[in-house]
Design an enzyme around this catalytic site. Structure first.
Site, PDB file in Angstrom:
ATOM      1  N   LEU B 232       0.819  -1.221   0.000  1.00 28.11           N
ATOM      2  CA  LEU B 232       0.000   0.000   0.000  1.00 28.11           C
ATOM      3  C   LEU B 232       0.854   1.272   0.000  1.00 28.11           C
ATOM      4  CD1 LEU B 232      -2.957   0.939   0.120  1.00 28.11           C
ATOM      5  CD2 LEU B 232      -2.695   1.098   2.593  1.00 28.11           C
ATOM      6  N   ASP B 233       0.573   2.146  -0.960  1.00 29.84           N
ATOM      7  CA  ASP B 233       1.225   3.468  -1.021  1.00 29.84           C
ATOM      8  C   ASP B 233       2.745   3.410  -0.999  1.00 29.84           C
ATOM      9  OD1 ASP B 233      -1.192   4.638  -1.231  1.00 29.84           O
ATOM     10  OD2 ASP B 233      -1.321   5.313   0.839  1.00 29.84           O
ATOM     11  N   ALA B 234       3.314   2.317  -1.534  1.00 30.66           N
ATOM     12  CA  ALA B 234       4.776   2.227  -1.576  1.00 30.66           C
ATOM     13  C   ALA B 234       5.278   2.022  -3.002  1.00 30.66           C
ATOM     14  CB  ALA B 234       5.265   1.102  -0.674  1.00 30.66           C
TER      15      ALA B 234
END
Lengths: 289, 289, 289, 289
Positions: B232-234
């Site tokens: 997530l969000d990386a």
């Protein structure tokens, strides 16, 4: 912001918001012959807290300078449970510089000092290395090399504290001083130790943040200057800024670009502190500019 | 950057750096009658990886358009273990818009679409709410309300995938779509799902980052657009930008200021994707601008 | 900055600086039961002029809303030769949009309007072209195509003024309206016509500034929003911002990048006007943020 | 961008765009055993001009270093009417610093020099005042005070030119040197004199631009670094940047903020020059970063 030719008093105030605060403060100044030069007031409506910076000309002020704090406390602050700090524009703060081997912030602050831009006295520089001693000597600033290791930290910090007391130091600037100060040390200088470090969007934890930032291809690097508190790098933020980078910038480029940013951001933070432009409430600064 | 009136081919290439790469690629184009319009090459010296974006005019090019990929693979890419993507400037990508209730990015992208600035087709909009259906209808874009809950996620994502296939979607833009996509879904569109989220200096973990940022008195807020990956969000960052805020900005103000930033940053990221200006290597974008 | 759920009064004041101004104003509010929500005061020491924005809660205020202006004028303003404007937070300003063919600012303002971000009424849109009529119709906003030429300018401006009066317009936003308004027209709406235009570092005079800027290889382009005055593009500046460009950006790229900037800068300027955050003194705005 | 541990050659090339340029250049390097470290190529499609910066490792290069220019000219440049400059990464440029009384850029450049960041030799500093002589002496740099007046300008410039020749100066940095150089002087150092000045949005002509900018309430101030040409302050722009200001900033504040910006912008421009990152074509720089 402040006219440097006038002798003025500066009050930084915070308290729970309630009706009549502004009137009480301005009446105190006005009724005693003070002319208000600057007033910035702000209510944090999420917390219900009132903040003010007010500055007035002392020329015709009826209360003697060394009595103002007492009078204000008795007549105004105590009635409204205000927390107030009083400063005078003609008092030069005494600043200690802590430095390690990285010299960019150090050179920048000293150039501002030498050219008269930075309105402080710098009587002493403390470092864990001797590398920059010759620069201090050129400017006739007392330089002390006090190497800190895990084992001698407590006694070396004692030496540092003695030096700071001898030199009547008001606040400390960590110009890339690569040591973590102990909680005890920090408690001696609450909201009076200014640090600078790089920051990233998003944050990259771990010991090599520039490498991690590079790995994810960040497009922006930042720098944050803050007051040092017991929790590492979590104190109230004074100043921040960023620069854009690209995939063409190597880790080395990013470090160099970051250095230029750090020196500007640190200098701005020091300026805010010296001008009494800011106030800390809980873990947050209110910067009046 | 690209002259839109010419019909051109674009190659995005990466491989381990070795001598002769540029010559091999430019010879392939030159010897077959192609005129190079744009060439940007970059060696990541920390990883020893070669990156290139090269674009050439197809007017006098000797190889048929639908054979170029095969010829390049056989004659050049396979010899040097290159990873190459081929695009043509006259192919309009088909984009799906995923949206929730927050409409700022949605309106901004549609205004760019309607005014012709965004060189894509938008055949379908998918949302977990019906709130913005009327906007889609005005513009004659197919709108599907597919509410996702913990229990029905898998079957709803199946519906979404069917719609995407029916509409021959090339890439997906999450214009503040407040659902986490499953790993399975993400794997169907590798480096083809673009997300936008706010970012802070430093980062503030937890569910209410604007509140945490406010609590520490941040002076800067940011936005980051990236490709969605399983973590997530990386995913690899495409575009980032920031704006300055002050202690006078409430959480609500910061949210509003953040919205304006998000829409600009997302639009720039979409533009890079549509123009084939970027390439992903490991978890990092190389943006040729 | 302003809590939108409270009904409040806002005073914008300027006058020559003298002792007692802050006290006189705060006493007026305090003594009549008003609670001060916001106060920002600033003395321009180069001109000796005092500026203040003060906002207070009307809930327990003793003076009737429609009498406040008169009472303040009689009891305070006239004694100190203050120039004061009074506004109320619950009054929605009525805004007219003037537009030409370029639609980026137009779409952006309407999206903010439709999503409720922009706290105004937009009853009428005036254009010298019919191109954007369908967009106005979708939103049920009255649209008038009034083509202006050198010969019919005076009579067309009369038509415009009639429409503005019919719709009780408070202020006008020129969202890339490519006509110069006559002095007579401008005088009818002093400090109530907001314009946006591109700006460069340094300035490039002449009809094709983007081309001139390109010719000299500028690295930054800007946008400036200002109040319209008789002298073309020389009115008081409300808001400015910039973006970085490079030698790789063609004139066309710079125009596109400039458009994104213009819409953000114009929206911020409109917001300042609508929130009564600014005050004009001589040819200069004081923006309280 | 450049790996400083390798010995490399750098070519900066421009010519009319035509097919085969990239191949011709890369073949020359490749066929003689050079490994390309960096290649950035750009076609200005508005002018039909080709620009390239290419850098290659000299370790296994077959042509002797002092013969490369001649071979490239004969075998490649002359055939395509290229204008080419050749540089070597291990040659330190010799820089002269011209300074007046304002010391911010001067201190900043010297700190970078002393800390090893600036890869140049600074053998001589020339000033029209003696104020900063002691700083030069500390660093063992030759300092010459050469006061220039209207009447003695020609003969003083002769002295300056002699000094520059004696010290084998490659380029000159005007670190806030408040004198206008004669056309004759400028012609001796084409594209080798770097200047810095403040810039505004929009521009404010006349002798007191900070005052004019203040009068109109500008929200942004900038700095521009450029090569000096015969036409005052109209030479090709190397680097620009801006900072935000507000109505609270006095003229004095704006000057101080401008100084910080000027030093960063000038240092970046010097860095580009020293790294051979830029090329001038007509009145425009192409900056390869």
């Amino acid at each position: 912001m402040t006219d440097s030719t006038k002798k003025s008093a500066i009050l930084l105030i915070h308290c729970l918001d309630k009706p009549g605060l502004v009137v009480a403060i301005t009446d105190f100044i006005h009724n005693n012959g003070g002319n208000i030069l600057y007033l910035d007031q702000h209510v944090d409506s999420e917390r219900g807290v009132f903040f003010m910076r007010i500055e007035w000309d002392l020329k015709k002020f009826a209360i003697q300078q060394d009595k103002i704090a007492e009078y204000f406390e008795t007549l105004v602050a105590s009635r409204y449970q205000m927390t107030a700090q009083l400063h005078f524009s003609d008092t030069k703060l005494r600043m200690a510089l802590f430095v390690s081997k990285m010299s960019h912030c150090f050179y920048d602050l000293l150039a501002r000092y030498e050219s008269g831009e930075l309105n402080v006295e710098i009587p002493v520089i403390i470092s864990n290395h001797a590398d920059l001693q010759h620069v201090a000597e050129r400017l006739d600033i007392d330089f002390h090399c006090i190497p800190v290791t895990k084992n001698n930290k407590q006694q070396q910090e004692e030496k540092q504290k003695e030096l700071l007391q001898q030199h009547h130091i008001d606040f400390i600037v960590l110009a890339r001083y690569m040591q973590v100060l102990s909680d005890d040390f920090v408690k001696c200088y609450p909201q009076r130790i200014i640090n600078i470090h790089h920051s990233f969007l998003p944050a990259f934890p771990g010991g090599r943040p520039y490498h991690s930032a590079y790995e994810r291809g960040v497009k922006i690097i930042g720098a944050t200057s803050h007051y040092v508190t017991a929790e590492l790098d979590a104190g109230p933020i004074i100043e921040q800024d960023v620069v854009h980078v690209s995939h063409k910038d190597s880790v080395e480029d990013m470090v160099r670009i970051g250095r230029d940013l750090e020196k500007i951001v640190l200098a701005r933070a020091v300026r805010h502190h010296v001008h009494h432009d800011l106030l800390v409430y809980e873990n947050r600064t209110v910067v009046f500019e």
